[in-house]
Design a protein around this motif. Sequence first.
Motif, PDB file in Angstrom:
ATOM      1  N   GLY A 200       1.000  -1.143  -0.160  1.00 38.55           N
ATOM      2  CA  GLY A 200      -0.039  -0.081   0.101  1.00 38.55           C
ATOM      3  C   GLY A 200       0.843   1.252  -0.047  1.00 38.55           C
ATOM      4  O   GLY A 200       0.708   2.208  -0.943  1.00 38.55           O
ATOM      5  N   PHE A 201       1.856   1.157   0.626  1.00 35.70           N
ATOM      6  CA  PHE A 201       2.647   2.393   0.887  1.00 35.70           C
ATOM      7  C   PHE A 201       3.516   2.627  -0.211  1.00 35.70           C
ATOM      8  O   PHE A 201       3.956   3.640  -0.896  1.00 35.70           O
ATOM      9  N   ALA A 202       3.900   1.633  -0.910  1.00 34.97           N
ATOM     10  CA  ALA A 202       4.697   1.585  -2.305  1.00 34.97           C
ATOM     11  C   ALA A 202       3.980   2.126  -3.196  1.00 34.97           C
ATOM     12  O   ALA A 202       4.293   2.689  -4.004  1.00 34.97           O
ATOM     13  N   GLU A 203       2.604   1.765  -3.374  1.00 38.73           N
ATOM     14  CA  GLU A 203       1.590   2.340  -4.328  1.00 38.73           C
ATOM     15  C   GLU A 203       1.526   3.889  -4.294  1.00 38.73           C
ATOM     16  O   GLU A 203       1.511   4.550  -5.263  1.00 38.73           O
ATOM     17  N   SER A 204       1.540   4.091  -2.871  1.00 41.24           N
ATOM     18  CA  SER A 204       1.264   5.677  -2.527  1.00 41.24           C
ATOM     19  C   SER A 204       2.483   6.412  -3.085  1.00 41.24           C
ATOM     20  O   SER A 204       2.259   7.651  -3.503  1.00 41.24           O
TER      21      SER A 204
ATOM     22  N   SER B 234       4.063  12.660  -0.606  1.00 38.77           N
ATOM     23  CA  SER B 234       5.506  13.307  -0.977  1.00 38.77           C
ATOM     24  C   SER B 234       5.756  14.453   0.134  1.00 38.77           C
ATOM     25  O   SER B 234       5.105  14.452   1.090  1.00 38.77           O
ATOM     26  N   GLY B 235       7.062  15.012  -0.152  1.00 39.54           N
ATOM     27  CA  GLY B 235       7.494  16.095   0.769  1.00 39.54           C
ATOM     28  C   GLY B 235       7.684  15.428   2.164  1.00 39.54           C
ATOM     29  O   GLY B 235       8.321  14.328   2.269  1.00 39.54           O
ATOM     30  N   ASP B 236       7.209  16.049   3.176  1.00 34.24           N
ATOM     31  CA  ASP B 236       7.478  15.527   4.706  1.00 34.24           C
ATOM     32  C   ASP B 236       6.991  14.300   5.016  1.00 34.24           C
ATOM     33  O   ASP B 236       7.532  13.745   5.953  1.00 34.24           O
ATOM     34  N   GLU B 237       6.308  13.764   4.224  1.00 36.50           N
ATOM     35  CA  GLU B 237       5.447  12.472   4.577  1.00 36.50           C
ATOM     36  C   GLU B 237       6.153  11.353   4.234  1.00 36.50           C
ATOM     37  O   GLU B 237       6.312  10.199   4.678  1.00 36.50           O
ATOM     38  N   VAL B 238       7.248  11.605   3.232  1.00 40.05           N
ATOM     39  CA  VAL B 238       7.843  10.559   2.709  1.00 40.05           C
ATOM     40  C   VAL B 238       8.884   9.651   3.946  1.00 40.05           C
ATOM     41  O   VAL B 238       8.902   8.466   3.932  1.00 40.05           O
ATOM     42  N   PRO B 239       9.576  10.407   4.731  1.00 42.71           N
ATOM     43  CA  PRO B 239      10.446   9.777   5.737  1.00 42.71           C
ATOM     44  C   PRO B 239       9.396   8.589   6.490  1.00 42.71           C
ATOM     45  O   PRO B 239       9.920   7.656   6.947  1.00 42.71           O
ATOM     46  N   GLU B 240       8.455   9.359   6.928  1.00 43.20           N
ATOM     47  CA  GLU B 240       7.529   8.483   7.938  1.00 43.20           C
ATOM     48  C   GLU B 240       7.047   7.380   7.055  1.00 43.20           C
ATOM     49  O   GLU B 240       7.073   5.982   7.669  1.00 43.20           O
TER      50      GLU B 240
END
Length: 460
Positions: free
Chosen positions: A260-264, A271-277
């Motif tokens: 799911g996260f890979a598809e996102s 994108s942006g600040d959400e990528v590290p989490e």
Amino acid sequence: MSGATGGLPRGQGSLAWRITAGCLLVAVLAVLVAGLVSVRLIAVTAREVTQAALARQADVLAAQTVDGPGGAVGVRGAAAALRGQGVDVLVVGPGRLDPTPTGSTAAALATTDVTRVLDGLPVSATAEVGARTLVVEARPAGDGGFALVQPVDRAVGVGPQLRRSVLFALLAGAATALVVGFVVAHLLARPLRGAVAGATALRSGRRDVRIPERGPTEIAEVAGAVNELADALAHSEARQRAFLLSVSHELRTPLTAVRGFAESLADGVVSGDEVPEVGRVVLREAERLNRLVDDLMELARLQADDFRLDPAPVDLAGLAREAAEVWAARSAAAGVEFRVEAAGPAVVRADPRRLRQVVDGLAENALRVLPPGAPLVLAVRPVPGGGVLEVRDGGPGLSDDDYAVAFAPGVLHERYRERRGTGGIGLALVHGLVTRMGGRIDATPAPEGGARFTVTLPAP
């Protein structure tokens, strides 16, 4: 597996024919032994009977004789009648036998001193001539005497009669053995054929096979063993299916999250600040998958004969203190109270690396279900003959039925997968490791309110 292609292995001949042949062989041997003994007994009896009868005839003939010129007059008159009975009659005179003996009679008289009748002495003797036994009875009569000579077999027909009797007994015994052996073999082989049919059905995949446990004890035990095998196979396959189902559920959860996260990420949703989490979540789920795969590999290796252990003396108290450095921090992060209870040194014989793996597996399993504020306890105490290590928690615990199957792969996970992450294959792996190290592990309720897992290990 050796044997006929596409069928069960086959031996040399059926059991029924082997039993029949065995009965026939025993019967033939018994008849032969009885025949040999009978031959000897009949031969001795025939000789004694013949000698007694010939002695009576000689006594009667001696009493009827009268003195006459040249010997016993009555003897010559009875000679014809006696010869008709197979008896050779000879008049014994000084230096002569009348008529002159020939053949086996001459050979028998050559070994018998019938001339003693000239001194008034009776003679009773037997002589072996070739394969025949001849009886000699001589009596004094008049101024001389007479001798009666008779072969034993001619007197009672021992030779031909005995051979016919032994042959008849052999044939009768063989025929009886064939009939009895066939019947017995058929009765004995019938339940075995049923067992073979049941085993064939088991091999084809059926697990509802049940064979009637009847017949002799040994054959009934074979049928019982096949029935137990069918039950064991059915139970084992059911556990395998449950285990595979449990593993599939264990794998599906982290795989779903990673996908799911890979598809996102691929679709640009994150994108942006959400990528590290998102990366941290993917990493965490990947580590979970890695641990699961490692557990599966370890569980598979436990079944192998070459599973390596390096046993050595281990102080459980020292091991608990080392583990506390890791689990105290992890418990604090989860808001769980962690403490160590060590009553003193407890030295046992175990593989240090595998034993630490057991502690980590039990602690991780407990921490997964503990709510904030609940206790997690690592306790150690010495016992006679070894030491005990306990992992206790104040979590939701297990039911009485759960404790009985706590170490069966996937059972607890199947029961609690919708409510909590309990079970999986971690407890099965822990149980296998402890057992391999010569110890024992038990699951019981803990005084803190949750579950207690007690590992008992032997002293060095």
